[in-house]
Design a protein around this motif. Structure first.
Motif, PDB file in Angstrom:
ATOM      1  N   VAL A 124      50.759  21.162 -12.597  1.00  9.76           N
ATOM      2  CA  VAL A 124      49.822  22.200 -12.169  1.00  9.76           C
ATOM      3  C   VAL A 124      49.653  22.084 -10.659  1.00  9.76           C
ATOM      4  O   VAL A 124      49.318  21.016 -10.138  1.00  9.76           O
ATOM      5  CB  VAL A 124      48.462  22.052 -12.869  1.00  9.76           C
ATOM      6  CG1 VAL A 124      47.451  23.036 -12.296  1.00  9.76           C
ATOM      7  CG2 VAL A 124      48.608  22.255 -14.367  1.00  9.76           C
ATOM      8  N   ILE A 125      49.882  23.186  -9.935  1.00  6.60           N
ATOM      9  CA  ILE A 125      49.771  23.139  -8.476  1.00  6.60           C
ATOM     10  C   ILE A 125      48.567  23.913  -7.947  1.00  6.60           C
ATOM     11  O   ILE A 125      48.181  23.743  -6.784  1.00  6.60           O
ATOM     12  CB  ILE A 125      51.062  23.649  -7.795  1.00  6.60           C
ATOM     13  CG1 ILE A 125      51.369  25.096  -8.201  1.00  6.60           C
ATOM     14  CG2 ILE A 125      52.223  22.734  -8.119  1.00  6.60           C
ATOM     15  CD1 ILE A 125      52.537  25.695  -7.440  1.00  6.60           C
ATOM     16  N   ALA A 126      47.933  24.746  -8.793  1.00  8.29           N
ATOM     17  CA  ALA A 126      46.753  25.489  -8.335  1.00  8.29           C
ATOM     18  C   ALA A 126      46.033  26.098  -9.530  1.00  8.29           C
ATOM     19  O   ALA A 126      46.646  26.411 -10.556  1.00  8.29           O
ATOM     20  CB  ALA A 126      47.145  26.589  -7.352  1.00  8.29           C
ATOM     21  N   ILE A 127      44.719  26.253  -9.377  1.00  8.93           N
ATOM     22  CA  ILE A 127      43.883  26.921 -10.386  1.00  8.93           C
ATOM     23  C   ILE A 127      43.005  27.930  -9.668  1.00  8.93           C
ATOM     24  O   ILE A 127      42.404  27.630  -8.627  1.00  8.93           O
ATOM     25  CB  ILE A 127      42.974  25.923 -11.128  1.00  8.93           C
ATOM     26  CG1 ILE A 127      43.749  24.691 -11.606  1.00  8.93           C
ATOM     27  CG2 ILE A 127      42.278  26.604 -12.306  1.00  8.93           C
ATOM     28  CD1 ILE A 127      42.846  23.550 -12.023  1.00  8.93           C
ATOM     29  N   SER A 128      42.906  29.125 -10.219  1.00  7.58           N
ATOM     30  CA  SER A 128      42.014  30.129  -9.667  1.00  7.58           C
ATOM     31  C   SER A 128      41.482  30.983 -10.815  1.00  7.58           C
ATOM     32  O   SER A 128      41.613  30.619 -11.987  1.00  7.58           O
ATOM     33  CB  SER A 128      42.757  30.983  -8.625  1.00  7.58           C
ATOM     34  OG  SER A 128      41.853  31.856  -7.968  1.00  7.58           O
ATOM     35  N   ARG A 129      40.860  32.119 -10.479  1.00  7.17           N
ATOM     36  CA  ARG A 129      40.464  33.143 -11.454  1.00  7.17           C
ATOM     37  C   ARG A 129      41.377  34.342 -11.258  1.00  7.17           C
ATOM     38  O   ARG A 129      41.693  34.711 -10.117  1.00  7.17           O
ATOM     39  CB  ARG A 129      39.018  33.574 -11.229  1.00  7.17           C
ATOM     40  CG  ARG A 129      37.993  32.506 -11.519  1.00  7.17           C
ATOM     41  CD  ARG A 129      37.616  32.465 -12.979  1.00  7.17           C
ATOM     42  NE  ARG A 129      36.396  31.724 -13.194  1.00  7.17           N
ATOM     43  CZ  ARG A 129      35.814  31.570 -14.379  1.00  7.17           C
ATOM     44  NH1 ARG A 129      36.337  32.138 -15.451  1.00  7.17           N
ATOM     45  NH2 ARG A 129      34.703  30.874 -14.501  1.00  7.17           N
ATOM     46  N   LEU A 130      41.802  34.936 -12.339  1.00 11.84           N
ATOM     47  CA  LEU A 130      42.711  36.069 -12.265  1.00 11.84           C
ATOM     48  C   LEU A 130      42.067  37.207 -11.469  1.00 11.84           C
ATOM     49  O   LEU A 130      41.059  37.781 -11.888  1.00 11.84           O
ATOM     50  CB  LEU A 130      43.075  36.552 -13.674  1.00 11.84           C
ATOM     51  CG  LEU A 130      44.078  37.700 -13.751  1.00 11.84           C
ATOM     52  CD1 LEU A 130      45.423  37.293 -13.151  1.00 11.84           C
ATOM     53  CD2 LEU A 130      44.257  38.139 -15.208  1.00 11.84           C
ATOM     54  N   GLY A 131      42.632  37.526 -10.302  1.00  8.38           N
ATOM     55  CA  GLY A 131      42.128  38.604  -9.459  1.00  8.38           C
ATOM     56  C   GLY A 131      40.962  38.226  -8.584  1.00  8.38           C
ATOM     57  O   GLY A 131      40.409  39.091  -7.892  1.00  8.38           O
ATOM     58  N   TYR A 132      40.555  36.948  -8.595  1.00  4.46           N
ATOM     59  CA  TYR A 132      39.364  36.522  -7.849  1.00  4.46           C
ATOM     60  C   TYR A 132      39.688  35.313  -6.972  1.00  4.46           C
ATOM     61  O   TYR A 132      40.171  34.298  -7.471  1.00  4.46           O
ATOM     62  CB  TYR A 132      38.225  36.120  -8.806  1.00  4.46           C
ATOM     63  CG  TYR A 132      37.569  37.273  -9.513  1.00  4.46           C
ATOM     64  CD1 TYR A 132      36.312  37.730  -9.126  1.00  4.46           C
ATOM     65  CD2 TYR A 132      38.213  37.910 -10.570  1.00  4.46           C
ATOM     66  CE1 TYR A 132      35.715  38.796  -9.780  1.00  4.46           C
ATOM     67  CE2 TYR A 132      37.626  38.978 -11.229  1.00  4.46           C
ATOM     68  CZ  TYR A 132      36.369  39.420 -10.826  1.00  4.46           C
ATOM     69  OH  TYR A 132      35.779  40.476 -11.469  1.00  4.46           O
TER      70      TYR A 132
END
Length: 461
Positions: A124-132
């Motif tokens: 895993v290289i990054a985590i975000s919110r879809l579209g945010y």
């Protein structure tokens, strides 16, 4: 009003896609797989993503080391039930396993029971919110998590349980939290905690002068192993003015394995086998003529130095929160844990056995649905126990399942100074050698035990 649907319907349409998504668990160590077992038992869909080539890849790197706590404290309750349903036979509950035994006798069969919901060799290289991004707020909590992998894939998730640990992010050698001058250039002669001194790495240290930097149990384990190499010269450097805290309480220690480690190290220092340098604040590392000179500069400017062949930097670990940089995290400015957890695990006030039970409430961030668990949840505090991680994920998964009564009913039954059995370490040492040492035993003959005054300190190595 315009529009084709009511506000209530629009909210349902936004929430439904996230509700049908899996929980992503990052890391297939003991806590990550304990989370997977809890998710299995709760009937929640999930995927486990492991950067190593197998479950327990980080633990395998210190497979030669024996842990302080016996098996009965190292196996999650849901994991045990899942394994037993697959015909697994539990190991002796009073045995102190090595890292290799944890992998082969527990994590490998648990990974088999989890099956294709575990993916290895993927990072895993990054985590975000879809579209945010981190700034945008309206509708944020209804948006799925976006988990980006090093394969170029992206996984949408309804929640993320980050059990990625800290093994790959050790602290630097420099005494002020900054790299020592020349540390990067000398990387080829600096090893991090727990090299396999009496096994695979023997040739690296035999006949050489090694400097071990650090005052924790990882340093102690390495020092005792090095002392078994007849031609090895050993120097031990610590920032404190005394090694009393590392020696611990000796025979009075509630963890017999930890007490034995301290008394043997104390003997090796007082006998002259190990040279102890106190008030050593690593400032620079200088390579010259095939050797390396390590210079200490204390806060008052006083310098001392030692020239060696090799360095073992046993200075601890720190969490890497960079993969979650687009999430809204509320981190304690000192430890790097959540703010609510920090006072419960502060190593200035707690050993591993005095950390109270905690769960979803203490692990929650402003980013609803993201939880760092296991040793990563503790930030820089060295007070973590596997049993604590199992209770963390039980609470978190109960919350994800909507069972808030179970989520908030956190319990942890440990003796005040750790997990121990009064005669366990002595009995086991007669069979295989010093606990927390090298598989097969550290010593051909027992060292005499010395009386050591208690200096407190943390456990867990």
């Amino acid at each position: 009003m315009g529009g084709c649907c009511s506000t209530e319907t629009a909210e349902i349409e936004q929430i439904t896609p996230r509700a049908g998504l899996p929980v992503v668990v990052i890391g297939a160590g003991p806590v990550g797989l304990a989370a997977a077992a809890q998710l299995t038992e709760r009937g929640l869909d999930f995927q486990v993503i492991e950067a190593g080539e197998r479950a327990g890849a980080s633990i395998a790197q210190w497979g030669h080391v024996r842990v302080f706590s016996p098996w009965r404290y190292n196996i999650g309750a849901a994991a045990r039930r899942l394994l037993e349903a697959h015909g697994w036979t539990a190991p002796d509950p009073e045995w102190l396993p090595t890292g290799a035994e944890i992998v082969s006798d527990y994590l490998a069969p648990l990974a088999d029971a989890i099956g294709d919901r575990l993916r290895t060799g993927v990072k895993v290289i990054a985590i975000s919110r879809l579209g945010y991004d981190r700034v945008r707020t309206n509708g944020r909590e209804e948006a799925p998590f976006l988990v980006r992998l090093d394969t170029g894939e992206e996984i949408q998730a309804k929640a993320v349980i980050d059990a990625s640990g800290t093994w790959t992010t050790p602290n630097v050698l420099g005494a002020s939290g900054l790299p020592a001058f020349g540390e990067t250039d000398a990387a080829d002669v600096i090893d991090h905690a727990l090299p396999d001194v009496l096994g695979a790495d023997r040739a690296t240290y035999d006949g050489k002068h090694t400097l071990v930097v650090g005052a924790g149990h990882s340093a102690a384990t390495t020092l005792i192993a090095l002392a078994q190499l007849e031609d090895a010269q050993i120097t031990w450097a610590i920032r404190a003015g005394s090694a009393t805290r590392t020696y611990g309480g000796g025979d009075a220690d509630a963890l017999p394995a930890r007490g034995a480690l301290g008394t043997r190290l104390h003997h090796l220092v007082t006998s002259g086998r190990i040279q102890l340098l106190t008030s050593f604040f690593t400032h620079s590392v200088e390579k010259a003529d095939g050797r390396v000179r390590v210079v200490s500069r204390d806060p008052s400017g006083v310098e001392q130095s030692v020239t060696v062949d090799r360095i073992v930097s046993a200075t601890g670990y720190r969490p890497d929160h960079s993969i979650a940089s687009e999430l809204r995290l509320d981190l304690d400015p000192i430890l790097g844990s959540t703010r609510q957890l920090a006072p419960l695990i502060d190593p200035n006030a707690h050993s591993c056995g005095t950390v109270p039970a905690h769960g979803v409430n203490e692990l929650a961030h402003p980013e609803s649905g993201y939880y760092a668990v296991g040793v990563k949840s503790y930030g820089r505090a060295p007070t973590f126990l596997m049993a604590t991680g199992s209770e963390q994920v039980r609470s978190v998964v109960a919350a994800l399942a909507g069972d808030w009564e179970a989520a908030r009913d956190v319990q942890l039954d440990l003796p005040e100074t750790g997990v121990c059995s009064s005669n366990l370490a002595e009995a086991q040492e007669q069979r295989v050698g010093l606990a927390t040492g090298i598989s097969g035993g550290l010593l051909a003959t027992p060292l005499p035990l010395t009386t050591v005054s208690s200096g407190g300190g943390s456990c867990c190595g």
